[in-house]
Design an enzyme around this catalytic site. Structure first.
Site, PDB file in Angstrom:
ATOM      1  N   GLU A 126      30.467 -52.796 -32.586  1.00 39.46           N
ATOM      2  CA  GLU A 126      29.026 -53.057 -32.493  1.00 39.46           C
ATOM      3  C   GLU A 126      28.335 -52.712 -33.809  1.00 39.46           C
ATOM      4  O   GLU A 126      28.824 -51.889 -34.580  1.00 39.46           O
ATOM      5  CB  GLU A 126      28.427 -52.180 -31.380  1.00 39.46           C
ATOM      6  CG  GLU A 126      28.177 -52.904 -30.072  1.00 39.46           C
ATOM      7  CD  GLU A 126      26.960 -53.824 -30.105  1.00 39.46           C
ATOM      8  OE1 GLU A 126      26.595 -54.330 -31.177  1.00 39.46           O
ATOM      9  OE2 GLU A 126      26.381 -54.030 -29.035  1.00 39.46           O
ATOM     10  N   ASP A 127      27.189 -53.324 -34.037  1.00 35.31           N
ATOM     11  CA  ASP A 127      26.391 -52.964 -35.210  1.00 35.31           C
ATOM     12  C   ASP A 127      25.617 -51.674 -34.947  1.00 35.31           C
ATOM     13  O   ASP A 127      25.580 -50.784 -35.774  1.00 35.31           O
ATOM     14  CB  ASP A 127      25.445 -54.097 -35.619  1.00 35.31           C
ATOM     15  CG  ASP A 127      24.605 -54.647 -34.468  1.00 35.31           C
ATOM     16  OD1 ASP A 127      24.770 -54.202 -33.308  1.00 35.31           O
ATOM     17  OD2 ASP A 127      23.776 -55.536 -34.723  1.00 35.31           O
TER      18      ASP A 127
ATOM     19  N   ASP B  31      21.563 -48.616 -29.292  1.00 37.88           N
ATOM     20  CA  ASP B  31      20.143 -48.274 -29.187  1.00 37.88           C
ATOM     21  C   ASP B  31      19.895 -47.705 -27.784  1.00 37.88           C
ATOM     22  O   ASP B  31      20.189 -46.539 -27.535  1.00 37.88           O
ATOM     23  CB  ASP B  31      19.345 -49.553 -29.487  1.00 37.88           C
ATOM     24  CG  ASP B  31      17.850 -49.352 -29.527  1.00 37.88           C
ATOM     25  OD1 ASP B  31      17.405 -48.299 -29.978  1.00 37.88           O
ATOM     26  OD2 ASP B  31      17.120 -50.276 -29.108  1.00 37.88           O
TER      27      ASP B  31
ATOM     28  N   PHE C 261      13.838 -49.088 -36.902  1.00 37.23           N
ATOM     29  CA  PHE C 261      14.459 -50.405 -36.759  1.00 37.23           C
ATOM     30  C   PHE C 261      15.014 -50.821 -38.104  1.00 37.23           C
ATOM     31  O   PHE C 261      14.297 -50.895 -39.094  1.00 37.23           O
ATOM     32  CB  PHE C 261      13.438 -51.422 -36.257  1.00 37.23           C
ATOM     33  CG  PHE C 261      14.083 -52.688 -35.756  1.00 37.23           C
ATOM     34  CD1 PHE C 261      14.516 -52.809 -34.440  1.00 37.23           C
ATOM     35  CD2 PHE C 261      14.281 -53.763 -36.625  1.00 37.23           C
ATOM     36  CE1 PHE C 261      15.130 -53.969 -33.985  1.00 37.23           C
ATOM     37  CE2 PHE C 261      14.894 -54.934 -36.175  1.00 37.23           C
ATOM     38  CZ  PHE C 261      15.315 -55.033 -34.855  1.00 37.23           C
TER      39      PHE C 261
ATOM     40  N   ARG D 240      19.836 -60.951 -42.267  1.00 40.89           N
ATOM     41  CA  ARG D 240      21.249 -60.649 -42.037  1.00 40.89           C
ATOM     42  C   ARG D 240      22.069 -60.696 -43.326  1.00 40.89           C
ATOM     43  O   ARG D 240      23.085 -60.025 -43.464  1.00 40.89           O
ATOM     44  CB  ARG D 240      21.864 -61.671 -41.060  1.00 40.89           C
ATOM     45  CG  ARG D 240      21.362 -61.566 -39.631  1.00 40.89           C
ATOM     46  CD  ARG D 240      22.288 -62.370 -38.722  1.00 40.89           C
ATOM     47  NE  ARG D 240      21.695 -62.694 -37.441  1.00 40.89           N
ATOM     48  CZ  ARG D 240      21.723 -61.897 -36.372  1.00 40.89           C
ATOM     49  NH1 ARG D 240      22.260 -60.697 -36.450  1.00 40.89           N
ATOM     50  NH2 ARG D 240      21.173 -62.274 -35.228  1.00 40.89           N
TER      51      ARG D 240
END
Ligand code: 5GP
Ligand code: MG
Length: 174
Positions: free
Chosen positions: A96-97, A100, A149, A162
């Site tokens: 996963e990036d 959260d 964020f 991205r």
């Protein structure tokens, strides 16, 4: 919204963390039949760099999950791209990036467990433990973040940013 004036993490700082994670995974998954499941799209760059640094054989597959985070605190997750390799009896590492609320990763784990793999682990480049809505912890974490964020290195804000090699914080304008 705009980008912070300087990167929060530069590409070379990120690569340093990626190397550490690749070493740990290579040690832990030696001799196991392993499938790395890259969560599209955000973890594409991370997964690609991570897997290139691994020193043990790993199969690669992808999953794309769309989460609906509206008023419903449970959050519903739909699988737009399900895994294509058979996972039964395999050691699966979800790549996963960022973790959260934990809802997406948790839904992915449940989805994978249903296929009866030998084990399931979560490897995430970033983690925001203060943002959790459910109990979930990653097994391999690169960098812990505060409630902020971030974009870049595969991660987007409305499909932008991205392509940036460094990671920035998204901040309010003015
Ligand atoms: P969760 O279900 O844990 O709330 O959300 C996980 C997903 O939300 C991540 O895989 C990522 O796609 C997105 N996300 C959460 N925090 C951030 C962030 O700070 N930046 C970006 N670009 N995406 C985020
Ligand atoms: Mg994601």
């Amino acid at each position: 919204m705009k980008l912070s004036s300087s990167p929060l993490y530069t590409a070379s700082q990120i690569q340093g963390r990626v190397e550490v994670l690749a070493e740990k995974l290579s040690r832990d998954y030696a001799g196991r039949e392993t499938i790395a499941l890259i969560v599209l799209t955000g973890a594409l760059h991370f997964g690609s760099d991570l897997l290139r640094k691994m020193t043990v054989p790993v199969s690669i597959d992808f999953i794309r999950a769309k989460s609906y985070k509206g008023a419903a605190s449970t959050g519903r997750v739909e699988f737009l791209v399900p895994p294509s390799l058979p996972l039964e009896g395999k050691h699966v590492v979800i790549i996963e990036d960022i973790l959260d609320t934990g809802l997406t990763a948790s839904a992915i784990v449940d989805r994978i467990r249903a296929e009866d793999p030998a084990s399931v682990a979560i490897c995430s480049l970033f983690d925001k433990p203060k943002c959790r809505k459910i109990e979930l912890s990653g097994d391999y974490i690169g960098i812990e973040l505060e409630r902020q964020f971030v974009v870049g290195y595969g991660m987007d804000y409305e499909e932008r940013y991205r392509e940036l090699p460094d990671v920035y914080v998204l901040v309010d304008e003015e």
